[in-house]
Design an enzyme around this catalytic site. Structure first.
Site, PDB file in Angstrom:
ATOM      1  N   HIS A 176       0.824  -1.219   0.000  1.00 49.26           N
ATOM      2  CA  HIS A 176       0.000   0.000   0.000  1.00 49.26           C
ATOM      3  C   HIS A 176       0.855   1.264   0.000  1.00 49.26           C
ATOM      4  O   HIS A 176       0.497   2.260   0.612  1.00 49.26           O
ATOM      5  CB  HIS A 176      -0.961   0.015   1.210  1.00 49.26           C
ATOM      6  CG  HIS A 176      -1.660  -1.291   1.401  1.00 49.26           C
ATOM      7  ND1 HIS A 176      -2.545  -1.796   0.475  1.00 49.26           N
ATOM      8  CD2 HIS A 176      -1.554  -2.209   2.381  1.00 49.26           C
ATOM      9  CE1 HIS A 176      -2.977  -2.981   0.900  1.00 49.26           C
ATOM     10  NE2 HIS A 176      -2.387  -3.255   2.041  1.00 49.26           N
ATOM     11  N   ARG A 177       2.000   1.165  -0.665  1.00 47.87           N
ATOM     12  CA  ARG A 177       2.922   2.318  -0.796  1.00 47.87           C
ATOM     13  C   ARG A 177       3.516   2.772   0.539  1.00 47.87           C
ATOM     14  O   ARG A 177       4.008   3.897   0.652  1.00 47.87           O
ATOM     15  CB  ARG A 177       2.225   3.518  -1.469  1.00 47.87           C
ATOM     16  CG  ARG A 177       1.606   3.212  -2.798  1.00 47.87           C
ATOM     17  CD  ARG A 177       2.648   3.319  -3.916  1.00 47.87           C
ATOM     18  NE  ARG A 177       2.046   3.175  -5.231  1.00 47.87           N
ATOM     19  CZ  ARG A 177       1.925   2.029  -5.892  1.00 47.87           C
ATOM     20  NH1 ARG A 177       2.364   0.895  -5.354  1.00 47.87           N
ATOM     21  NH2 ARG A 177       1.385   1.987  -7.084  1.00 47.87           N
TER      22      ARG A 177
END
Ligand SMILES: Cc1cc2nc3c(=O)[nH]c(=O)nc-3n(C[C@H](O)[C@H](O)[C@H](O)COP(=O)(O)O)c2cc1C
Length: 198
Positions: A176-177
């Site tokens: 999720h970055r």
């Protein structure tokens, strides 16, 4: 994977060597390939790939033609940035600092460690300047081959350079970055280590 363990050293070069070893085992080719950014004296940047041949007390060492575009930019502005990206590991390493020339003995040793054809190619290449055709290049290589039946002399403009790391950033991809980033800045002969937001 223990993500903190990936960054578990006070010296980023120690971590770099560890990561490079892993990249050598997992990358399909050239784990030592790095994007090298240079800039003109009036700060216009340019970037290209090179191969880092050693990383030691002198810095991140690569070899090239000093009369190439990058060579001219380094002569005018001896600073560079490097960016390694190992897709198989999903890791990135950024390095910034001043650039110094390596001693000619290093350039000689590396030049002559390469295949004869690579030596001939480097000896005749007016890197970054216009070339009329591939045939012209091949004729130049044949002529150089004939005129140097023994050893191909290293041209004086074929040099080694070292990027002396003042800043090193180690980056690991996260879900999720939510990546992990640590910036190491050279300070009083050691390194200041700082986690950064992704
Ligand atoms: C993976 C890879 C590695 C390369 N390694 C080198 C290198 O070590 N030295 C070099 O002069 N050019 C190397 N090249 C070629 C450069 O990217 C570039 O085309 C050349 O050096 C001329 O750049 P310049 O015109 O910006 O000076 C490499 C290219 C690739 C794709």
């Amino acid at each position: 994977m223990d993500r903190n363990a990936l960054f578990d050293a006070t010296d980023p070069i120690v971590i770099f060597h560890r990561w490079m070893k892993e990249a050598a085992a997992s990358e399909p080719n050239d784990p030592n390939a790095v994007a090298l950014a240079t800039a003109t004296a009036d700060s216009r940047p340019s970037v290209r790939m090179v191969l880092v041949k050693q990383v030691d007390e002198r810095g991140f060492c690569f070899y090239t033609n000093a009369e190439s575009r990058k060579g001219a930019e380094l002569a005018a502005n001896p600073h560079a940035a490097l960016c390694f990206h190992w897709k198989s590991l999903r890791r990135q390493v950024r390095v910034e600092g001043p650039v110094v020339e390596l001693p000619p003995t290093d350039a000689d040793a590396y030049f002559h460690s390469r295949s004869r054809t690579s030596q001939l190619g480097s000896a005749v290449s007016q890197q970054s300047r216009p070339l009329e055709s591939r045939e012209v290049l091949e004729e130049m290589i044949d002529a150089c081959d004939r005129s140097h039946p023994e050893e191909v002399p290293r041209p004086s403009w074929w040099k080694g350079y070292a990027v002396q790391p003042e800043q090193v950033e180690l980056w690991v991809d996260g879900e999720h970055r939510l990546h992990d980033r640590f910036l190491f800045i050279r300070e009083n002969g050691g390194w200041k280590k700082q986690r950064l937001f992704p």
